[in-house]
Scaffold this motif. Structure first.
Motif, PDB file in Angstrom:
ATOM      1  N   PHE A  85       0.832  -1.193   0.000  1.00 20.00           N
ATOM      2  CA  PHE A  85       0.000   0.000   0.000  1.00 20.00           C
ATOM      3  C   PHE A  85       0.869   1.247   0.000  1.00 20.00           C
ATOM      4  N   HIS A  86       0.484   2.242  -0.770  1.00 17.85           N
ATOM      5  CA  HIS A  86       1.173   3.533  -0.761  1.00 17.85           C
ATOM      6  C   HIS A  86       0.263   4.659  -0.293  1.00 17.85           C
ATOM      7  N   GLU A  87      -0.940   4.739  -0.866  1.00 12.53           N
ATOM      8  CA  GLU A  87      -1.847   5.826  -0.498  1.00 12.53           C
ATOM      9  C   GLU A  87      -3.264   5.493  -0.930  1.00 12.53           C
ATOM     10  N   VAL A  88      -4.213   6.160  -0.294  1.00  9.79           N
ATOM     11  CA  VAL A  88      -5.615   6.043  -0.679  1.00  9.79           C
ATOM     12  C   VAL A  88      -6.204   7.453  -0.665  1.00  9.79           C
ATOM     13  N   VAL A  89      -7.020   7.735  -1.668  1.00  9.93           N
ATOM     14  CA  VAL A  89      -7.645   9.055  -1.798  1.00  9.93           C
ATOM     15  C   VAL A  89      -9.153   8.886  -1.681  1.00  9.93           C
ATOM     16  N   LEU A  90      -9.740   9.626  -0.750  1.00 12.40           N
ATOM     17  CA  LEU A  90     -11.190   9.666  -0.604  1.00 12.40           C
ATOM     18  C   LEU A  90     -11.634  11.072  -0.969  1.00 12.40           C
ATOM     19  N   ARG A  91     -12.582  11.160  -1.895  1.00 11.41           N
ATOM     20  CA  ARG A  91     -13.116  12.458  -2.301  1.00 11.41           C
ATOM     21  C   ARG A  91     -14.558  12.522  -1.843  1.00 11.41           C
ATOM     22  N   GLY A  92     -14.809  13.439  -0.928  1.00 11.19           N
ATOM     23  CA  GLY A  92     -16.154  13.616  -0.414  1.00 11.19           C
ATOM     24  C   GLY A  92     -16.757  14.922  -0.880  1.00 11.19           C
ATOM     25  N   THR A  93     -17.979  15.142  -0.523  1.00 10.92           N
ATOM     26  CA  THR A  93     -18.686  16.357  -0.905  1.00 10.92           C
ATOM     27  C   THR A  93     -17.976  17.611  -0.418  1.00 10.92           C
ATOM     28  N   ASN A  94     -17.424  17.545   0.790  1.00 13.66           N
ATOM     29  CA  ASN A  94     -16.815  18.729   1.396  1.00 13.66           C
ATOM     30  C   ASN A  94     -15.300  18.704   1.430  1.00 13.66           C
ATOM     31  N   GLY A  95     -14.676  17.786   0.683  1.00 13.27           N
ATOM     32  CA  GLY A  95     -13.227  17.789   0.625  1.00 13.27           C
ATOM     33  C   GLY A  95     -12.622  16.414   0.447  1.00 13.27           C
ATOM     34  N   TYR A  96     -11.301  16.379   0.536  1.00 14.12           N
ATOM     35  CA  TYR A  96     -10.523  15.158   0.354  1.00 14.12           C
ATOM     36  C   TYR A  96      -9.943  14.689   1.684  1.00 14.12           C
ATOM     37  N   VAL A  97      -9.791  13.379   1.788  1.00 13.56           N
ATOM     38  CA  VAL A  97      -9.008  12.751   2.850  1.00 13.56           C
ATOM     39  C   VAL A  97      -8.042  11.836   2.112  1.00 13.56           C
TER      40      VAL A  97
END
Length: 162
Positions: A85-97
């Motif tokens: 694993f290197h990274e995971v991107v979560l894109r939500g309505t109010n921003g990124y995690v």
């Protein structure tokens, strides 16, 4: 307003510790990425190591959520591609995690506004995660891993350094 702090586990109580290098990494990252709203360094078992989070986000809870997401992400990467694993991107309505691997036993989680420049976020956060991994590996009270686990008999689910 943000709360910048470093924590270490002592007698089952999270207490502030003084690790200015970790705090400097988080503070510098916020300075380099416009629209970054916060960051957390967490151990792979969900313990809070350090944070630069806005008021209203509970640091220990974010560290625990990060560990849960990491467990799923490690498993997904291993199952899908047989790698680490290197990274995971979560894109939500109010921003990124975005959660980045920070060595064998920690991660860097960054929070941003929805209009962040994601390329810039990665460009600045990836080296910060590597620097954090190096700082944690050099700490005398942290266990160190010197080699990647053997792949004989199956695939390793241990994270690879970014």
């Amino acid at each position: 307003m943000t709360n910048v702090a470093v924590h270490e586990r002592m007698d089952d109580v999270a207490r502030p510790a003084s690790d200015p290098a970790l705090l400097a990494e988080l503070t510098a990252l916020r300075g380099r990425v416009a629209r970054l709203t916060g960051s957390v360094i967490a151990s792979s078992d969900g313990l809070l190591i350090a944070h630069d989070l806005p008021d209203g986000i509970e640091p220990s809870g974010m560290a625990a959520l990060t560990a849960a997401e990491l467990a799923l992400s490690h498993r997904m990467a291993s199952t899908a591609h047989g790698g680490g694993f290197h990274e995971v991107v979560l894109r939500g309505t109010n921003g990124y995690v975005v959660i980045y691997s920070a060595g064998w036993s920690a991660s860097l989680t960054v929070l941003s506004a929805p209009d962040v420049n994601v390329g810039r976020l990665h460009l600045e956060s990836r080296p910060a995660a590597r620097a954090i991994a190096d700082l944690l590996a050099a700490a005398p009270d942290r266990p160190r891993r010197t080699a990647e686990p053997s792949r004989k008999g199956g695939r390793s689910t241990a994270p690879r350094r970014p």
